[in-house]
Design a protein around this motif. Structure first.
Motif, PDB file in Angstrom:
ATOM      1  N   PRO A  32       0.990  -1.243  -0.084  1.00  0.00           N
ATOM      2  CA  PRO A  32       0.038   0.008   0.343  1.00  0.00           C
ATOM      3  C   PRO A  32       0.962   1.114   0.012  1.00  0.00           C
ATOM      4  O   PRO A  32       0.469   2.376  -0.504  1.00  0.00           O
ATOM      5  CB  PRO A  32      -1.249   0.069   0.887  1.00  0.00           C
ATOM      6  CG  PRO A  32      -1.361  -1.424   1.480  1.00  0.00           C
ATOM      7  CD  PRO A  32       0.398  -2.027   1.281  1.00  0.00           C
ATOM      8  N   SER A  33       2.249   1.380   0.861  1.00  0.00           N
ATOM      9  CA  SER A  33       2.415   2.497   0.704  1.00  0.00           C
ATOM     10  C   SER A  33       3.053   2.946  -0.624  1.00  0.00           C
ATOM     11  O   SER A  33       3.672   3.651  -0.814  1.00  0.00           O
ATOM     12  CB  SER A  33       3.704   2.145   1.904  1.00  0.00           C
ATOM     13  OG  SER A  33       4.548   1.276   1.980  1.00  0.00           O
ATOM     14  N   GLY A  34       4.024   1.553  -1.613  1.00  0.00           N
ATOM     15  CA  GLY A  34       3.992   1.331  -2.607  1.00  0.00           C
ATOM     16  C   GLY A  34       3.627   2.021  -3.360  1.00  0.00           C
ATOM     17  O   GLY A  34       3.678   3.000  -4.546  1.00  0.00           O
ATOM     18  N   ASP A  35       1.772   1.800  -3.421  1.00  0.00           N
ATOM     19  CA  ASP A  35       0.696   2.265  -5.174  1.00  0.00           C
ATOM     20  C   ASP A  35       0.795   3.817  -4.604  1.00  0.00           C
ATOM     21  O   ASP A  35       0.322   4.559  -5.497  1.00  0.00           O
ATOM     22  CB  ASP A  35      -0.680   1.186  -3.827  1.00  0.00           C
ATOM     23  CG  ASP A  35      -1.626   1.658  -4.924  1.00  0.00           C
ATOM     24  OD1 ASP A  35      -1.560   1.506  -5.838  1.00  0.00           O
ATOM     25  OD2 ASP A  35      -2.846   1.490  -4.353  1.00  0.00           O
ATOM     26  N   ARG A  36       1.045   4.358  -3.329  1.00  0.00           N
ATOM     27  CA  ARG A  36       0.793   5.921  -3.071  1.00  0.00           C
ATOM     28  C   ARG A  36       1.888   6.599  -3.433  1.00  0.00           C
ATOM     29  O   ARG A  36       1.060   7.661  -4.294  1.00  0.00           O
ATOM     30  CB  ARG A  36       0.950   6.040  -1.376  1.00  0.00           C
ATOM     31  CG  ARG A  36      -0.613   5.617  -0.597  1.00  0.00           C
ATOM     32  CD  ARG A  36      -0.856   6.449   0.868  1.00  0.00           C
ATOM     33  NE  ARG A  36       0.363   6.248   1.456  1.00  0.00           N
ATOM     34  CZ  ARG A  36      -0.130   4.980   3.039  1.00  0.00           C
ATOM     35  NH1 ARG A  36      -0.756   4.173   2.657  1.00  0.00           N
ATOM     36  NH2 ARG A  36       0.866   4.434   3.205  1.00  0.00           N
ATOM     37  N   LEU A  37       3.147   5.785  -3.562  1.00  0.00           N
ATOM     38  CA  LEU A  37       3.910   6.616  -3.928  1.00  0.00           C
ATOM     39  C   LEU A  37       3.909   6.702  -5.277  1.00  0.00           C
ATOM     40  O   LEU A  37       3.574   7.612  -6.490  1.00  0.00           O
ATOM     41  CB  LEU A  37       5.328   5.867  -3.511  1.00  0.00           C
ATOM     42  CG  LEU A  37       5.787   6.446  -2.396  1.00  0.00           C
ATOM     43  CD1 LEU A  37       6.980   4.994  -1.979  1.00  0.00           C
ATOM     44  CD2 LEU A  37       6.109   7.430  -1.968  1.00  0.00           C
ATOM     45  N   GLY A  38       3.313   4.936  -6.036  1.00  0.00           N
ATOM     46  CA  GLY A  38       3.016   5.609  -8.105  1.00  0.00           C
ATOM     47  C   GLY A  38       1.700   6.405  -7.699  1.00  0.00           C
ATOM     48  O   GLY A  38       2.122   6.209  -9.200  1.00  0.00           O
ATOM     49  N   ALA A  39       1.122   6.043  -7.393  1.00  0.00           N
ATOM     50  CA  ALA A  39      -0.194   7.360  -7.845  1.00  0.00           C
ATOM     51  C   ALA A  39      -0.066   8.577  -8.170  1.00  0.00           C
ATOM     52  O   ALA A  39      -0.144   9.157  -8.915  1.00  0.00           O
ATOM     53  CB  ALA A  39      -1.274   6.495  -6.983  1.00  0.00           C
TER      54      ALA A  39
END
Length: 378
Positions: A11-18
């Motif tokens: 999830p933390s990477g998903d936020r960065l990616g978004a």
């Protein structure tokens, strides 16, 4: 037309990616993306190759039973990269999985540009990781201001781009009032954040539940979580002191953070989200005995909480491994809920942390996008 293949595993990477995709589209509207990500990256137009949750696993003993599946997912990603022939591969955190993908993708296509978002914490443990990473990664996007020299010494270029948490929206006072009214909350809010992986949640929930026995009687527990974890957490928190309210909607999550007096949280990047909202915290984390024995012997710092490291203080109390005992955690959390001076001491460290992470400057997602596109132009 520029095409990027992105991989996020948590999830933390998903936020960065978004945030990165949003920044890229602002700078180059015709850009296309493919790869692996979660719901936030999906909102930015990414059609994930497979569910991101398949990669969310941590700890040596926890990973071993999942190795066959992880190898299959790795090969699936490598094949998709070969088919897509992107201008660059951008891997986001989750280095154990992402760097294996990068290595195999580079073997198949030696000219593939590779960028990794989130520098490995070599300042904390396993410093040789930077040298190994440099064999397959060209450029690194660092979240923390002191990280670029570590990457550059290993032979990679590196830009400090800041942490997206400094640019994330905050709830308004009206939203906080509406949130409290909707859930019938009259007293102080105690946030409880036992992690985003099923393994860590199952290990931490009993400890956190027992620790909450020391909560002030008028406190109300709020558990922000992800939709796919809501059912398990609702069942696990049944009977906790504080009549737990679970929230999964992003707007309610923001309101919960803005209304909290203090938080009890698993170790991780959530500490920065709490700091951005000026929520004092107690950090607690436990893991499999074998994993702890290995990791604790490799540690090069005396704290893992990012607020402590970035502010160069030890303002946030943490209870890790064998120290993660309900009685001690509960005592510290109750004191934080009850003693204003303890909360103020933390808020000073949080303000320093946010300033050093780039608060008030250009949005980190946009800075990261500029860095990525600059690499493509080289």
């Amino acid at each position: 037309m520029t095409h990027l293949f992105l991989i996020a595993g948590e999830p933390s990477g998903d936020r960065l990616g978004a945030a990165l995709i949003a920044g890229l589209r602002q700078l180059e509207p015709g850009l296309t993306v493919s790869g692996i990500g979660g719901p936030l990256m999906a909102e930015q137009g990414l059609d994930s190759l497979f569910p991101m949750e398949a990669l969310s696993v941590m700890g040596l003993a926890e990973v071993l039973p999942r190795l066959p599946e992880l190898f299959r997912r790795r090969d699936e990603a490598v094949a998709a990269i070969a088919d897509a022939r992107p201008d660059a591969l951008v891997t986001i955190d989750s280095p154990d999985f992402c760097l294996r993908v990068a290595r195999k993708a580079r073997d198949a296509r030696p000219d593939l540009k590779t960028i990794h978002y989130v520098a490995p914490s070599v300042w904390a443990w396993r410093p040789a990781r930077a040298d190994r990473m440099a064999r397959v990664i060209d450029h690194v996007l660092a979240l923390l201001p002191f990280e670029p020299p570590y990457m550059e010494r290993a032979g990679m270029s590196c830009d400090f781009v800041g942490h997206p948490v400094v640019a994330e929206p905050r709830a308004t006072p009206e939203e906080v009032t509406a949130f409290r009214a909707a859930h019938g909350i009259d007293g102080p809010v105690a946030l409880v954040l036992p992690g985003s992986r099923r393994g860590e949640i199952s290990r931490l929930v009993p400890i956190f539940g027992a620790a909450l026995a020391r909560l002030p009687d008028d406190a109300r527990v709020v558990i922000p979580t992800l939709p796919h974890l809501e059912g398990a957490l609702r069942e696990a928190s049944r009977g906790w002191k504080g009549a737990a309210v679970l929230v999964t909607d992003p707007a309610e999550r923001r309101a919960a953070f803005a209304s909290a007096r203090a938080a009890l949280a698993a170790s991780g990047t959530v500490s920065l989200e709490l700091a951005a909202n000026a929520v004092p915290m107690v950090i607690a984390y436990d893991m499999n005995w074998f994993s702890w024995q290995v990791i604790s012997r490799m540690m090069r710092v005396d704290t893992v909480t990012l607020v402590n490291l970035i502010s160069e203080t030890r303002a946030v109390p943490e209870f890790l491994g064998p120290a993660c005992r309900a009685e001690d955690v509960g005592r510290a959390f109750a004191a934080l809920m009850l003693v204003p001076s303890q909360r103020e001491r933390q808020r000073d460290a949080m303000a320093v942390t946010m300033e050093r992470l780039g608060q008030g400057g250009e949005a980190p997602g946009l800075r990261a996008a500029r860095s990525v596109l600059a690499q493509l132009d080289r």
